[in-house]
Write a protein that holds these residues in place. Structure first.
Motif, PDB file in Angstrom:
ATOM      1  N   ALA A   1     -10.517  19.480  -4.031  1.00  0.00           N
ATOM      2  CA  ALA A   1     -11.191  20.026  -2.857  1.00  0.00           C
ATOM      3  C   ALA A   1     -10.225  20.272  -1.699  1.00  0.00           C
ATOM      4  CB  ALA A   1     -12.310  19.085  -2.412  1.00  0.00           C
ATOM      5  N   ASN A   2      -9.212  19.403  -1.558  1.00  0.00           N
ATOM      6  CA  ASN A   2      -8.344  19.540  -0.388  1.00  0.00           C
ATOM      7  C   ASN A   2      -6.856  19.391  -0.701  1.00  0.00           C
ATOM      8  OD1 ASN A   2      -8.102  16.740  -0.797  1.00  0.00           O
ATOM      9  ND2 ASN A   2      -9.771  16.306   0.661  1.00  0.00           N
ATOM     10  N   GLY A   3      -6.519  19.074  -1.952  1.00  0.00           N
ATOM     11  CA  GLY A   3      -5.107  18.940  -2.315  1.00  0.00           C
ATOM     12  C   GLY A   3      -4.481  17.628  -1.938  1.00  0.00           C
ATOM     13  N   TYR A   4      -5.263  16.678  -1.394  1.00  0.00           N
ATOM     14  CA  TYR A   4      -4.711  15.386  -1.000  1.00  0.00           C
ATOM     15  C   TYR A   4      -4.381  14.545  -2.240  1.00  0.00           C
ATOM     16  CZ  TYR A   4      -6.357  16.350   3.768  1.00  0.00           C
ATOM     17  OH  TYR A   4      -6.559  16.900   5.008  1.00  0.00           O
ATOM     18  N   ARG A   5      -3.434  13.648  -2.092  1.00  0.00           N
ATOM     19  CA  ARG A   5      -3.088  12.735  -3.180  1.00  0.00           C
ATOM     20  C   ARG A   5      -4.294  11.876  -3.546  1.00  0.00           C
ATOM     21  NH1 ARG A   5       1.376  13.256  -0.016  1.00  0.00           N
ATOM     22  NH2 ARG A   5       3.411  13.551  -1.058  1.00  0.00           N
ATOM     23  N   SER A   6      -4.423  11.614  -4.857  1.00  0.00           N
ATOM     24  CA  SER A   6      -5.541  10.809  -5.356  1.00  0.00           C
ATOM     25  C   SER A   6      -5.004   9.873  -6.427  1.00  0.00           C
ATOM     26  CB  SER A   6      -6.630  11.723  -5.939  1.00  0.00           C
ATOM     27  OG  SER A   6      -7.691  10.960  -6.474  1.00  0.00           O
ATOM     28  N   TYR A   7      -5.110   8.570  -6.171  1.00  0.00           N
ATOM     29  CA  TYR A   7      -4.530   7.559  -7.068  1.00  0.00           C
ATOM     30  C   TYR A   7      -5.616   6.932  -7.934  1.00  0.00           C
ATOM     31  CZ  TYR A   7      -0.511   7.903  -3.936  1.00  0.00           C
ATOM     32  OH  TYR A   7       0.556   8.362  -3.203  1.00  0.00           O
ATOM     33  N   ALA A   8      -5.404   6.941  -9.256  1.00  0.00           N
ATOM     34  CA  ALA A   8      -6.338   6.345 -10.207  1.00  0.00           C
ATOM     35  C   ALA A   8      -5.952   4.893 -10.485  1.00  0.00           C
ATOM     36  CB  ALA A   8      -6.330   7.150 -11.503  1.00  0.00           C
ATOM     37  N   ALA A   9      -6.768   4.223 -11.299  1.00  0.00           N
ATOM     38  CA  ALA A   9      -6.512   2.810 -11.602  1.00  0.00           C
ATOM     39  C   ALA A   9      -5.152   2.613 -12.244  1.00  0.00           C
ATOM     40  CB  ALA A   9      -7.613   2.279 -12.523  1.00  0.00           C
ATOM     41  N   GLU A  10      -4.742   3.544 -13.126  1.00  0.00           N
ATOM     42  CA  GLU A  10      -3.434   3.398 -13.770  1.00  0.00           C
ATOM     43  C   GLU A  10      -2.278   3.548 -12.765  1.00  0.00           C
ATOM     44  OE1 GLU A  10      -5.033   7.552 -15.030  1.00  0.00           O
ATOM     45  OE2 GLU A  10      -5.803   5.507 -14.742  1.00  0.00           O
ATOM     46  N   ASP A  11      -2.511   4.313 -11.695  1.00  0.00           N
ATOM     47  CA  ASP A  11      -1.490   4.414 -10.642  1.00  0.00           C
ATOM     48  C   ASP A  11      -1.368   3.095  -9.888  1.00  0.00           C
ATOM     49  OD1 ASP A  11      -0.921   7.204 -11.088  1.00  0.00           O
ATOM     50  OD2 ASP A  11      -2.818   7.667 -10.085  1.00  0.00           O
ATOM     51  N   VAL A  12      -2.507   2.431  -9.684  1.00  0.00           N
ATOM     52  CA  VAL A  12      -2.495   1.127  -9.020  1.00  0.00           C
ATOM     53  C   VAL A  12      -1.726   0.116  -9.871  1.00  0.00           C
ATOM     54  CG1 VAL A  12      -3.915  -0.756  -8.126  1.00  0.00           C
ATOM     55  CG2 VAL A  12      -4.664   1.612  -7.835  1.00  0.00           C
ATOM     56  N   ASP A  13      -1.985   0.135 -11.190  1.00  0.00           N
ATOM     57  CA  ASP A  13      -1.260  -0.769 -12.093  1.00  0.00           C
ATOM     58  C   ASP A  13       0.241  -0.481 -12.047  1.00  0.00           C
ATOM     59  OD1 ASP A  13      -3.629  -1.919 -12.850  1.00  0.00           O
ATOM     60  OD2 ASP A  13      -3.818  -0.781 -14.715  1.00  0.00           O
ATOM     61  N   ARG A  14       0.592   0.781 -12.051  1.00  0.00           N
ATOM     62  CA  ARG A  14       2.012   1.165 -12.039  1.00  0.00           C
ATOM     63  C   ARG A  14       2.667   0.734 -10.730  1.00  0.00           C
ATOM     64  NH1 ARG A  14       4.870   4.455 -15.396  1.00  0.00           N
ATOM     65  NH2 ARG A  14       6.699   5.552 -14.545  1.00  0.00           N
ATOM     66  N   LEU A  15       1.948   0.900  -9.619  1.00  0.00           N
ATOM     67  CA  LEU A  15       2.491   0.468  -8.333  1.00  0.00           C
ATOM     68  C   LEU A  15       2.712  -1.040  -8.332  1.00  0.00           C
ATOM     69  CD1 LEU A  15       3.298   0.974  -5.394  1.00  0.00           C
ATOM     70  CD2 LEU A  15       0.876   0.758  -4.771  1.00  0.00           C
ATOM     71  N   GLN A  16       1.776  -1.782  -8.893  1.00  0.00           N
ATOM     72  CA  GLN A  16       1.943  -3.234  -8.971  1.00  0.00           C
ATOM     73  C   GLN A  16       3.235  -3.584  -9.705  1.00  0.00           C
ATOM     74  OE1 GLN A  16      -0.336  -5.356 -11.846  1.00  0.00           O
ATOM     75  NE2 GLN A  16      -0.518  -7.210 -10.586  1.00  0.00           N
ATOM     76  N   GLU A  17       3.483  -2.885 -10.810  1.00  0.00           N
ATOM     77  CA  GLU A  17       4.687  -3.165 -11.589  1.00  0.00           C
ATOM     78  C   GLU A  17       5.939  -2.796 -10.801  1.00  0.00           C
ATOM     79  OE1 GLU A  17       6.246  -2.604 -16.179  1.00  0.00           O
ATOM     80  OE2 GLU A  17       4.410  -1.605 -15.504  1.00  0.00           O
ATOM     81  N   ILE A  18       5.901  -1.670 -10.104  1.00  0.00           N
ATOM     82  CA  ILE A  18       7.035  -1.259  -9.266  1.00  0.00           C
ATOM     83  C   ILE A  18       7.335  -2.330  -8.221  1.00  0.00           C
ATOM     84  CG2 ILE A  18       7.771   0.399  -7.497  1.00  0.00           C
ATOM     85  CD1 ILE A  18       6.102   2.515  -9.080  1.00  0.00           C
TER      86      ILE A  18
END
Length: 254
Positions: free
Chosen positions: A37-54
């Motif tokens: 709808a607006n092109g904004y970044r959208s983080y899914a659950a797998e992105d949250v998991d990946r961020l945790q690992e980072i």
């Protein structure tokens, strides 16, 4: 589809700034979707998991440029990675416990409540040294050289006598002085002085390495210019010392 987060929402959830999230994306570590709808970044659950690992890898001292190969892809790989993170956190906890105990006993000694032997003081210091190195470099070193090699190195450090430790420190100081003088005088690392410094460095390694090989020595020397933490250590007085040491070892290590 599952819950999704805008960049500000993930920043608040994780305690990481939106700027840091964009930086991880630019580094190729995160790849959020985009809201159609607006092109904004959208983080899914797998992105949250990946961020945790980072963030866990960063907490363990892994440089951003070295994180990508360590990130897991399958659930089993992620479980194994989290187990390694847990080991690192437990090692850090053990280090803090050791330091707290040493400080408490030192305070008690200063108050006249007990006497600490030199061996007790030194033993606590050695364990702190090993655990600090594990915290800063352990995951990378174990990934590069294997658990068996790193465990053997740690045993050698813990087995050092006070005399051995003093000699080890003296060798380190000699190497730093020699590097500073050689770089300032523009001495070629491929010549006799390079051979002398390479031998000093080999002797220094002998206090922590279970066995020696020229190939491993040269590989370690490469990390002195590839890893900014090592470069900063050797170049802290005169820039170029890390590169000079690398070149000397490359020319003379056998």
């Amino acid at each position: 589809m599952g819950e999704r987060y805008k960049i500000g929402e993930l920043a608040e959830l994780s305690g990481v700034s939106a700027r840091a999230l964009r930086f991880y994306e630019e580094a190729g570590l995160l790849a959020p979707g985009r809201d159609p709808a607006n092109g904004y970044r959208s983080y899914a659950a797998e992105d949250v998991d990946r961020l945790q690992e980072i963030l866990l890898l960063r907490h363990l001292g892994v440089a951003v440029r070295d994180i990508a190969p360590l990130l897991s892809t399958t659930p089993n790989e992620r479980a194994a990675a989290l187990a390694r993170h847990l080991d690192g956190l437990m090692a850090e906890r053990d280090q803090l416990d050791t330091l707290i105990t040493t400080v408490e006993r030192t305070l008690a000694e200063l108050r006249g409540e007990l006497d600490m032997t030199g061996s007790e003081k030194f033993e606590g210091f050695k364990r702190g040294l090993v655990e600090d190195n594990e915290h800063r470099h352990g995951m990378e070193a174990r990934g590069r050289h294997g658990d068996e090699a790193i465990d053997a190195t740690n045993r050698k450090v813990l087995g050092m006598s006070e005399r051995d430790y003093a000699t080890w420190q003296e060798l380190d100081a000699k190497i730093l002085d020699a590097l500073t003088s050689a770089v300032r005088a523009n001495v070629a690392p491929t010549g006799p002085e390079g051979a002398r410094v390479c031998e000093l460095h080999r002797q220094w390694l002998s206090y922590t390495w279970p066995s020696y090989s020229g190939e491993a020595h040269r590989g370690l020397a490469e990390s002195y210019v590839a890893d900014g933490r090592f470069t900063a250590y050797y170049d802290r007085d005169v820039p170029g010392c890390a590169a000079w040491l690398r070149d000397a070892i490359a020319a003379h290590a056998r």
